[in-house]
Design an enzyme around this catalytic site. Structure first.
Site, mmCIF file in Angstrom:
data_model
loop_
_atom_site.group_PDB
_atom_site.id
_atom_site.type_symbol
_atom_site.label_atom_id
_atom_site.label_comp_id
_atom_site.label_asym_id
_atom_site.label_seq_id
_atom_site.Cartn_x
_atom_site.Cartn_y
_atom_site.Cartn_z
ATOM 1 N N CYS A 44 44.805 24.648 35.466
ATOM 2 C CA CYS A 44 45.098 25.887 34.743
ATOM 3 C C CYS A 44 45.941 26.847 35.598
ATOM 4 O O CYS A 44 47.071 26.539 35.957
ATOM 5 C CB CYS A 44 43.792 26.504 34.269
ATOM 6 S SG CYS A 44 43.967 27.666 32.904
ATOM 7 N N HIS A 45 45.398 28.024 35.951
ATOM 8 C CA HIS A 45 46.117 28.992 36.786
ATOM 9 C C HIS A 45 46.002 28.689 38.282
ATOM 10 O O HIS A 45 46.662 29.343 39.091
ATOM 11 C CB HIS A 45 45.585 30.408 36.555
ATOM 12 C CG HIS A 45 45.917 31.004 35.229
ATOM 13 N ND1 HIS A 45 45.241 30.672 34.069
ATOM 14 C CD2 HIS A 45 46.847 31.923 34.862
ATOM 15 C CE1 HIS A 45 45.746 31.369 33.059
ATOM 16 N NE2 HIS A 45 46.719 32.131 33.513
#
Length: 198
Positions: A112-113
């Site tokens: 994800c991030h």
């Protein structure tokens, strides 16, 4: 699971604001494969998980990152969530801890991030990976080859886009952690001008 992680200890590096399922699902998969798992964080005590924008559960920190030795771990997991990597990417101890895995050729799994952290650790140049869509320009600007795929494996670096990719992410993470040291991961670190640990 075909690969077993018995006898291996894996670190999950996280700070307040991590996407809860991106910590709990990999942790469950690792434990199911026989690994010992430790949560490492800049903060001692407990860290706060989130379910998107809503507070989730708190999790006990096993070791402060400043006191953690990467050589004690067989691999590293970096959960996402917008706040968590934003905190870790400016923490010198966290960045040093992350770089140590790359320098030693140890597998790292980021979802994800979380690849944001890898930018500030200086380990994405020339690497193929994926991430949450909002940080892909940052990764490209840092020299990474970014693709939009469920899971990407590049010499021990496992990346995925978001929680929907967790089944594939966890499966590949276990596979790479079971394989152990990746010469290509260490070589990439050396190519980036950092010494390689043996």
């Amino acid at each position: 699971m075909a690969q077993t992680l018995n006898g291996k200890t894996i670190a999950i590096l996280a700070a307040d604001g991590f996407e809860q399922v991106e910590l709990t699902e990999p942790m469950k998969a690792l434990k199911d494969a026989g690994a010992t798992v430790e949560i490492v964080s800049p903060k001692q005590g407990e860290i706060q998980g989130f379910n998107h924008f809503d507070k989730g559960d708190t999790f006990k920190v096993d070791r402060a990152v400043g006191a953690a030795d990467a050589s004690a771990y067989a691999g590293l997991v970096l959960p996402g969530g917008a706040h968590n990597p934003d905190t870790l990417r400016v923490d010198d101890d966290a960045l040093k801890f992350v770089r140590a895995f790359f320098d030693a050729g140890k597998p790292v799994a980021a979802i994800c991030h979380a690849p944001w952290i890898l930018i500030d650790a200086g380990v994405v140049e020339g690497r193929k990976l994926t991430s949450y869509k909002t940080i892909r320009t940052d990764l490209r600007n840092a020299g990474a080859q970014v693709v939009d795929e469920e899971v990407v494996v590049d010499e021990g670096l496992v990346t995925s886009r978001d929680p929907d990719d967790l089944p594939a992410f966890c499966a590949k993470m276990i596979e790479e952690f079971a394989e152990g040291r990746h010469e290509g991961q260490a070589q990439a670190a050396q190519d980036a001008g950092r010494p390689v640990a043996h």
